[in-house]
Write an enzyme that holds these catalytic residues in place. Sequence first.
Site, PDB file in Angstrom:
ATOM      1  N   SER A  50       0.695  -1.022  -0.031  1.00  0.00           N
ATOM      2  CA  SER A  50       0.006   0.029   0.104  1.00  0.00           C
ATOM      3  C   SER A  50       0.855   1.309  -0.160  1.00  0.00           C
ATOM      4  O   SER A  50       0.658   2.277  -0.543  1.00  0.00           O
ATOM      5  CB  SER A  50      -0.890  -0.025   1.150  1.00  0.00           C
ATOM      6  N   THR A  77       0.539  -6.564   1.710  1.00  0.00           N
ATOM      7  CA  THR A  77      -0.237  -7.272   2.783  1.00  0.00           C
ATOM      8  C   THR A  77      -1.635  -6.961   2.380  1.00  0.00           C
ATOM      9  O   THR A  77      -2.615  -7.927   2.543  1.00  0.00           O
ATOM     10  CB  THR A  77       0.108  -6.834   4.047  1.00  0.00           C
ATOM     11  N   GLU A 212     -10.912 -10.915  14.355  1.00  0.00           N
ATOM     12  CA  GLU A 212     -11.364 -10.951  12.802  1.00  0.00           C
ATOM     13  C   GLU A 212     -11.347 -12.526  12.502  1.00  0.00           C
ATOM     14  O   GLU A 212     -12.311 -13.034  12.109  1.00  0.00           O
ATOM     15  CB  GLU A 212     -10.785 -10.098  12.028  1.00  0.00           C
ATOM     16  N   HIS A 477     -34.014   7.128   7.463  1.00  0.00           N
ATOM     17  CA  HIS A 477     -34.605   5.979   8.160  1.00  0.00           C
ATOM     18  C   HIS A 477     -35.268   5.079   7.154  1.00  0.00           C
ATOM     19  O   HIS A 477     -35.574   5.415   5.751  1.00  0.00           O
ATOM     20  CB  HIS A 477     -35.870   6.691   8.985  1.00  0.00           C
TER      21      HIS A 477
HETATM   22  C1  LIG Z   1      -4.726 -10.151   8.326  1.00  0.00           C
HETATM   23  C2  LIG Z   1      -4.748  -8.685   8.209  1.00  0.00           C
HETATM   24  C3  LIG Z   1      -5.915  -7.834   8.236  1.00  0.00           C
HETATM   25  C4  LIG Z   1      -5.632  -6.535   7.811  1.00  0.00           C
HETATM   26  N1  LIG Z   1      -6.886  -5.595   7.589  1.00  0.00           N
HETATM   27  C5  LIG Z   1      -6.868  -4.525   7.613  1.00  0.00           C
HETATM   28  C6  LIG Z   1      -7.862  -3.764   7.447  1.00  0.00           C
HETATM   29  O1  LIG Z   1      -8.945  -4.354   7.443  1.00  0.00           O
HETATM   30  N2  LIG Z   1      -7.792  -2.337   7.055  1.00  0.00           N
HETATM   31  C7  LIG Z   1      -6.645  -1.763   7.141  1.00  0.00           C
HETATM   32  O2  LIG Z   1      -6.594  -0.679   6.886  1.00  0.00           O
HETATM   33  N3  LIG Z   1      -5.483  -2.478   7.392  1.00  0.00           N
HETATM   34  C8  LIG Z   1      -5.633  -3.949   7.646  1.00  0.00           C
HETATM   35  N4  LIG Z   1      -4.362  -4.548   7.703  1.00  0.00           N
HETATM   36  C9  LIG Z   1      -2.930  -3.843   7.677  1.00  0.00           C
HETATM   37  C10 LIG Z   1      -2.450  -3.376   6.147  1.00  0.00           C
HETATM   38  O3  LIG Z   1      -2.680  -4.523   5.521  1.00  0.00           O
HETATM   39  C11 LIG Z   1      -1.021  -2.851   6.428  1.00  0.00           C
HETATM   40  O4  LIG Z   1      -1.066  -1.811   7.390  1.00  0.00           O
HETATM   41  C12 LIG Z   1      -0.718  -2.289   5.206  1.00  0.00           C
HETATM   42  O5  LIG Z   1      -0.690  -3.340   4.441  1.00  0.00           O
HETATM   43  C13 LIG Z   1       0.796  -1.819   5.375  1.00  0.00           C
HETATM   44  O6  LIG Z   1       1.303  -1.468   4.071  1.00  0.00           O
HETATM   45  P1  LIG Z   1       3.016  -1.351   3.782  1.00  0.00           P
HETATM   46  O7  LIG Z   1       2.969  -0.977   2.167  1.00  0.00           O
HETATM   47  O8  LIG Z   1       3.368  -0.751   4.750  1.00  0.00           O
HETATM   48  O9  LIG Z   1       3.281  -2.858   3.887  1.00  0.00           O
HETATM   49  P2  LIG Z   1       2.790  -4.114   2.947  1.00  0.00           P
HETATM   50  O10 LIG Z   1       1.705  -4.103   2.354  1.00  0.00           O
HETATM   51  O11 LIG Z   1       3.401  -5.042   3.820  1.00  0.00           O
HETATM   52  O12 LIG Z   1       3.939  -4.034   1.697  1.00  0.00           O
HETATM   53  C14 LIG Z   1       5.464  -4.318   2.103  1.00  0.00           C
HETATM   54  C15 LIG Z   1       5.797  -4.986   0.491  1.00  0.00           C
HETATM   55  O13 LIG Z   1       7.355  -4.820   0.750  1.00  0.00           O
HETATM   56  C16 LIG Z   1       7.832  -6.064  -0.044  1.00  0.00           C
HETATM   57  N5  LIG Z   1       9.297  -6.169   0.674  1.00  0.00           N
HETATM   58  C17 LIG Z   1       9.582  -6.835   1.822  1.00  0.00           C
HETATM   59  N6  LIG Z   1      10.992  -6.592   1.809  1.00  0.00           N
HETATM   60  C18 LIG Z   1      11.394  -6.298   0.448  1.00  0.00           C
HETATM   61  C19 LIG Z   1      12.620  -6.232  -0.130  1.00  0.00           C
HETATM   62  N7  LIG Z   1      13.726  -6.247   0.451  1.00  0.00           N
HETATM   63  N8  LIG Z   1      12.549  -6.051  -1.468  1.00  0.00           N
HETATM   64  C20 LIG Z   1      11.293  -6.020  -2.312  1.00  0.00           C
HETATM   65  N9  LIG Z   1      10.275  -5.889  -1.694  1.00  0.00           N
HETATM   66  C21 LIG Z   1      10.138  -6.265  -0.177  1.00  0.00           C
HETATM   67  C22 LIG Z   1       6.729  -7.394   0.514  1.00  0.00           C
HETATM   68  O14 LIG Z   1       6.711  -8.264  -0.280  1.00  0.00           O
HETATM   69  C23 LIG Z   1       5.471  -6.439   0.459  1.00  0.00           C
HETATM   70  O15 LIG Z   1       4.790  -6.721  -0.717  1.00  0.00           O
HETATM   71  C24 LIG Z   1      -4.383  -5.894   7.896  1.00  0.00           C
HETATM   72  C25 LIG Z   1      -3.130  -6.444   8.068  1.00  0.00           C
HETATM   73  C26 LIG Z   1      -3.207  -7.878   8.189  1.00  0.00           C
HETATM   74  C27 LIG Z   1      -2.016  -8.740   8.411  1.00  0.00           C
END
Ligand SMILES: Cc1cc2nc3c(=O)[nH]c(=O)nc-3n(C[C@H](O)[C@H](O)[C@H](O)COP(=O)(O)OP(=O)(O)OC[C@H]3O[C@@H](n4cnc5c(N)ncnc54)[C@H](O)[C@@H]3O)c2cc1C
Length: 488
Positions: A50, A77, A212, A477
């Site tokens: 994201s 994620t 959840e 409503h």
């Molecule tokens: C079960 C679950 C349910 C959730 N439900 C919700 C919800 O309902 N609403 C909500 O707002 N949030 C929810 N979240 C939280 C949300 O998914 C995370 O906060 C969000 O995805 C974080 O985004 P990010 O980009 O920081 O990390 P991520 O989405 O985890 O992206 C990180 C990316 O970096 C890549 N990566 C890592 N290391 C390397 C590297 N060295 N080289 C290249 N690529 C790499 C990974 O493969 C991954 O694709 C949920 C999380 C979980 C686990």
Amino acid sequence: MSRRQGDTGHERQSAYKVSAEPRMEHVPRGKPAKAGPYRQADFVVIGGGSAGVAAAMRAASHGASVILVERDRIGGTCVNRGCIPKKMLSYGASLASILSGCLAHTGGREDWNDAITRVTAEMARLHASYKQRLQEAGVQLLHGEASVVSPGFVQVGNETLQAWRTLIATGSRPTALPVPGGELAATSDDVFGWTGVPASLAVVGGGYIAVEMASILSRYGVKVDLLVRGPRLLENFDETIATALGEALRAKGVRLHFNTDVTMLSQSNGATEVCYRQRDGADPQHVHSLRVQAVLAAIGREPVLDTLGLDALDVARAESGNLRVDRQFRTSVRGLHAIGDVIDCPQLTPVAIAQGRWLADRLFARSSERPDFDVVPTAVFSEPAVGSVGMTEAQAVQAAGSAARIGVSLRRFVSLESRFAGSTIPSLIKIIYNARSQRVLGIHILDNAAPEIVQAMAVAIRLGLRLSHLETTVRLHPSVAEELFGPV
Ligand SMILES: Cc1cc2nc3c(=O)[nH]c(=O)nc-3n(C[C@H](O)[C@H](O)[C@H](O)COP(=O)(O)OP(=O)(O)OC[C@H]3O[C@@H](n4cnc5c(N)ncnc54)[C@H](O)[C@@H]3O)c2cc1C
């Protein structure tokens, strides 16, 4: 436009420092200049979740040349192991709940395999859509695992990328259960790959992911025990709502165990034995045990930083182990930024996206109205769901210094949806307000409509919502939201 337009004096200095090459001239969108052995870009983003996708797309829209490196599936994620598959399964679960109330003779159960097939199809659609949008924006997507070699230099396989700015957006992963046999426990990452559900499951944890999973899986016919370390569910949410959710989950068949410490997992005869102590039991030292078909650990999440090579760069960490950043998402190393789940902030997709867009605006354009990271609506997609925005009662009392300065309006009612399904599980709406000014400080709702309502109420709270605004607004409503405005 060139990246330099977003420079502050501080950044201009660091841009020279991070680059061993002469500074790049303006690079046409989507076509990075080649210089020496390096593939160059204005912005290298590590992580296609994201946070990373949002930052990359916004930077590209400002004309920056952007390389986005992702080692796994695009979308991170949220798309692959979080919000999207979870929310789709929860739709199925609440459908099952309504059906089982209305059509008791069919059992009214959603079929797990059918649900997973639909979830997987949606993920595939999202992967294609992300890739197309990145391509249209001019972002180069590079598949591979990135590490930061030195400030401004990123290694992906045999290729070295040189960037004016590097962004770490590598997200988080589930924390392993730190007890003997802990490796026997699955995590939320595994659930979305299950081809069937276990007959019985112990979920360890009391946060929103544990709740959840317990709620969703119980609606798919799994017999669920939820083992919570603390005395209540959802310690970051309002206590009244969390307690009522616990009662609702119990009524739907989830068995709750509070004040538990899981001490060991072991496997025999195709079942897993969960040993735990119950701190508030008659004998807190007594070891209880539970035999289940599977265990799911949802005890927290930790940042994904180990393969990035950051230790050599001495990047400062917060006490939590996350990367330490300032208000502008700068790490302690010049030219290196971090956003999303790898920093201390609410671990939510919209927070990660807002950080990414704001950072890209600040670096590559002059416009940069900082999002309001204080009023963040959040939800628990359990059955019933929770929606929450602003302060809990405990937070408001603490901030005001006295309970007398805080007003609480609590409404308890049975929704039409519940009545239709033959249920009398109550919904709750709790409004926390300043007793003198009547300004609304927080809204917390237990009902399947809660997440949709609190998103809209977040805007109202940011704009200074008062109780009188609720009283003088004409209602819609019949709805759950109209209960916000007092008795119908
Ligand atoms: C079960 C679950 C349910 C959730 N439900 C919700 C919800 O309902 N609403 C909500 O707002 N949030 C929810 N979240 C939280 C949300 O998914 C995370 O906060 C969000 O995805 C974080 O985004 P990010 O980009 O920081 O990390 P991520 O989405 O985890 O992206 C990180 C990316 O970096 C890549 N990566 C890592 N290391 C390397 C590297 N060295 N080289 C290249 N690529 C790499 C990974 O493969 C991954 O694709 C949920 C999380 C979980 C686990």
